[in-house]
Design a protein around this motif. Sequence first.
Motif, mmCIF file in Angstrom:
data_model
loop_
_atom_site.group_PDB
_atom_site.id
_atom_site.type_symbol
_atom_site.label_atom_id
_atom_site.label_comp_id
_atom_site.label_asym_id
_atom_site.label_seq_id
_atom_site.Cartn_x
_atom_site.Cartn_y
_atom_site.Cartn_z
ATOM 1 N N THR A 29 0.911 -1.206 -0.198
ATOM 2 C CA THR A 29 0.252 0.092 -0.255
ATOM 3 C C THR A 29 0.850 0.652 -0.499
ATOM 4 O O THR A 29 0.242 2.421 0.152
ATOM 5 N N ASN A 30 2.135 1.195 0.497
ATOM 6 C CA ASN A 30 2.610 2.614 -0.222
ATOM 7 C C ASN A 30 4.334 1.768 -0.736
ATOM 8 O O ASN A 30 4.592 0.892 -1.052
ATOM 9 N N PHE A 31 5.119 3.443 -1.785
ATOM 10 C CA PHE A 31 5.601 2.178 -2.318
ATOM 11 C C PHE A 31 6.679 1.934 -1.831
ATOM 12 O O PHE A 31 7.956 1.738 -2.457
ATOM 13 N N SER A 32 7.156 2.377 -0.417
ATOM 14 C CA SER A 32 8.463 1.408 0.401
ATOM 15 C C SER A 32 8.342 -0.073 1.199
ATOM 16 O O SER A 32 9.023 -0.482 1.158
ATOM 17 N N ARG A 33 7.244 -0.565 0.379
ATOM 18 C CA ARG A 33 6.545 -2.115 0.457
ATOM 19 C C ARG A 33 6.224 -2.212 1.804
ATOM 20 O O ARG A 33 7.548 -3.282 2.273
ATOM 21 N N THR A 34 6.705 -1.161 3.022
ATOM 22 C CA THR A 34 6.681 -0.940 4.116
ATOM 23 C C THR A 34 4.531 -1.444 4.644
ATOM 24 O O THR A 34 4.984 -1.706 5.909
ATOM 25 N N GLU A 35 4.186 -1.047 3.662
ATOM 26 C CA GLU A 35 2.659 -2.484 4.481
ATOM 27 C C GLU A 35 1.639 -2.776 3.177
ATOM 28 O O GLU A 35 1.877 -2.215 2.372
ATOM 29 N N TRP A 36 1.230 -3.906 3.547
ATOM 30 C CA TRP A 36 0.738 -4.819 2.676
ATOM 31 C C TRP A 36 -1.167 -4.784 2.943
ATOM 32 O O TRP A 36 -0.939 -4.521 4.181
ATOM 33 N N ASP A 37 -1.388 -5.112 2.174
ATOM 34 C CA ASP A 37 -3.164 -5.147 2.457
ATOM 35 C C ASP A 37 -2.925 -6.618 1.950
ATOM 36 O O ASP A 37 -3.131 -6.860 0.608
ATOM 37 N N ALA A 38 -3.932 -7.725 2.827
ATOM 38 C CA ALA A 38 -4.333 -8.524 1.891
ATOM 39 C C ALA A 38 -6.265 -8.209 1.693
ATOM 40 O O ALA A 38 -6.897 -7.992 2.836
ATOM 41 N N ASN A 39 -7.154 -8.306 1.208
ATOM 42 C CA ASN A 39 -8.030 -7.614 0.384
ATOM 43 C C ASN A 39 -9.107 -8.944 0.110
ATOM 44 O O ASN A 39 -9.212 -9.962 -0.400
ATOM 45 N N CYS A 40 -10.780 -9.184 0.967
ATOM 46 C CA CYS A 40 -11.987 -9.611 -0.055
ATOM 47 C C CYS A 40 -11.885 -8.370 -0.708
ATOM 48 O O CYS A 40 -13.183 -7.365 -0.971
ATOM 49 N N TYR A 41 -11.659 -8.496 -2.034
ATOM 50 C CA TYR A 41 -11.645 -7.699 -3.370
ATOM 51 C C TYR A 41 -13.233 -7.922 -4.280
ATOM 52 O O TYR A 41 -13.304 -8.764 -4.276
ATOM 53 N N GLU A 42 -13.203 -6.076 -4.038
ATOM 54 C CA GLU A 42 -14.814 -6.440 -4.278
ATOM 55 C C GLU A 42 -15.427 -6.379 -5.710
ATOM 56 O O GLU A 42 -15.573 -6.650 -6.360
ATOM 57 N N THR A 43 -13.548 -5.673 -6.841
ATOM 58 C CA THR A 43 -14.053 -6.298 -8.005
ATOM 59 C C THR A 43 -13.987 -7.952 -8.674
ATOM 60 O O THR A 43 -14.639 -8.251 -9.962
ATOM 61 N N ALA A 44 -14.302 -8.921 -7.817
ATOM 62 C CA ALA A 44 -14.653 -10.217 -8.065
ATOM 63 C C ALA A 44 -15.965 -10.461 -7.370
ATOM 64 O O ALA A 44 -16.529 -11.695 -7.340
ATOM 65 N N CYS A 47 -15.811 -8.944 -0.551
ATOM 66 C CA CYS A 47 -17.341 -7.707 0.388
ATOM 67 C C CYS A 47 -16.149 -6.327 0.641
ATOM 68 O O CYS A 47 -16.930 -5.023 1.819
ATOM 69 N N GLY A 48 -14.602 -5.843 0.569
ATOM 70 C CA GLY A 48 -14.006 -5.425 1.000
ATOM 71 C C GLY A 48 -13.733 -5.448 2.051
ATOM 72 O O GLY A 48 -12.333 -4.105 1.861
ATOM 73 N N HIS A 49 -13.120 -6.209 3.063
ATOM 74 C CA HIS A 49 -12.846 -6.797 4.539
ATOM 75 C C HIS A 49 -11.135 -6.701 4.015
ATOM 76 O O HIS A 49 -11.273 -7.182 3.324
ATOM 77 N N PHE A 50 -10.196 -6.184 5.175
ATOM 78 C CA PHE A 50 -8.666 -6.350 4.377
ATOM 79 C C PHE A 50 -7.885 -6.805 5.745
ATOM 80 O O PHE A 50 -8.646 -6.008 7.031
ATOM 81 N N GLU A 51 -6.981 -6.997 6.053
ATOM 82 C CA GLU A 51 -6.615 -6.893 7.173
ATOM 83 C C GLU A 51 -4.831 -6.243 6.296
ATOM 84 O O GLU A 51 -4.381 -6.201 5.185
ATOM 85 N N ALA A 53 -0.946 -5.177 7.263
ATOM 86 C CA ALA A 53 0.493 -5.755 7.584
ATOM 87 C C ALA A 53 1.721 -4.955 7.334
ATOM 88 O O ALA A 53 1.834 -5.044 6.623
ATOM 89 N N SER A 54 2.854 -4.889 8.354
ATOM 90 C CA SER A 54 4.059 -4.391 7.594
ATOM 91 C C SER A 54 4.438 -5.622 6.358
ATOM 92 O O SER A 54 6.417 -5.213 5.414
ATOM 93 N N SER A 55 4.077 -6.923 6.104
ATOM 94 C CA SER A 55 4.753 -7.445 4.742
ATOM 95 C C SER A 55 3.927 -8.383 4.351
ATOM 96 O O SER A 55 2.349 -8.402 4.902
ATOM 97 N N PRO A 56 4.365 -9.576 3.692
ATOM 98 C CA PRO A 56 2.970 -9.530 2.701
ATOM 99 C C PRO A 56 2.580 -10.921 4.362
ATOM 100 O O PRO A 56 1.533 -10.876 3.770
ATOM 101 N N GLU A 57 3.886 -11.927 4.410
ATOM 102 C CA GLU A 57 3.250 -12.993 5.143
ATOM 103 C C GLU A 57 2.799 -12.346 6.197
ATOM 104 O O GLU A 57 1.399 -13.418 6.919
ATOM 105 N N GLY A 58 2.496 -11.077 6.614
ATOM 106 C CA GLY A 58 2.765 -10.623 8.387
ATOM 107 C C GLY A 58 0.400 -10.810 7.727
ATOM 108 O O GLY A 58 -0.423 -10.298 8.279
ATOM 109 N N ALA A 59 0.519 -9.856 6.423
ATOM 110 C CA ALA A 59 -1.213 -9.674 6.105
ATOM 111 C C ALA A 59 -1.886 -10.906 5.864
ATOM 112 O O ALA A 59 -2.928 -11.145 6.544
ATOM 113 N N LEU A 60 -0.702 -12.304 5.104
ATOM 114 C CA LEU A 60 -1.331 -13.727 5.700
ATOM 115 C C LEU A 60 -1.807 -13.856 6.277
ATOM 116 O O LEU A 60 -3.066 -14.986 6.640
ATOM 117 N N GLU A 61 -1.575 -14.047 7.503
ATOM 118 C CA GLU A 61 -1.642 -14.807 8.992
ATOM 119 C C GLU A 61 -2.619 -14.340 9.595
ATOM 120 O O GLU A 61 -3.534 -14.815 10.550
#
Length: 77
Positions: A29-44, A47-51, A53-61
């Motif tokens: 969610t930022n250019f430095s890639r220090t914040e990541w979102d895991a998102n229930c994508y509305e495009t498909a 509902c838009g719910h998201f989690e 974290a500071s890493s992709p692994e953390g967001a998945l956890e």
Amino acid sequence: MSLEETPLKPCKHCGFIVSLDEPDFLYPTNFSRTEWDANCYETAGGCGHFESASSPEGALERWNAELAPGEKPHYPV
């Protein structure tokens, strides 16, 4: 375990089935890639719910974690 090997639970709010193959699910969610979102994508149809974290692994956890009693899902503002 690699990101691709991580089993994903459905959205804890609406039950939507997400996929790592969908670019709208997990992204920085930022250019430095220090914040990541895991998102229930509305495009498909999610509902838009998201989690976040500071890493992709953390967001998945966080995505796979159960909601605490009384905790509300996170939605974009």
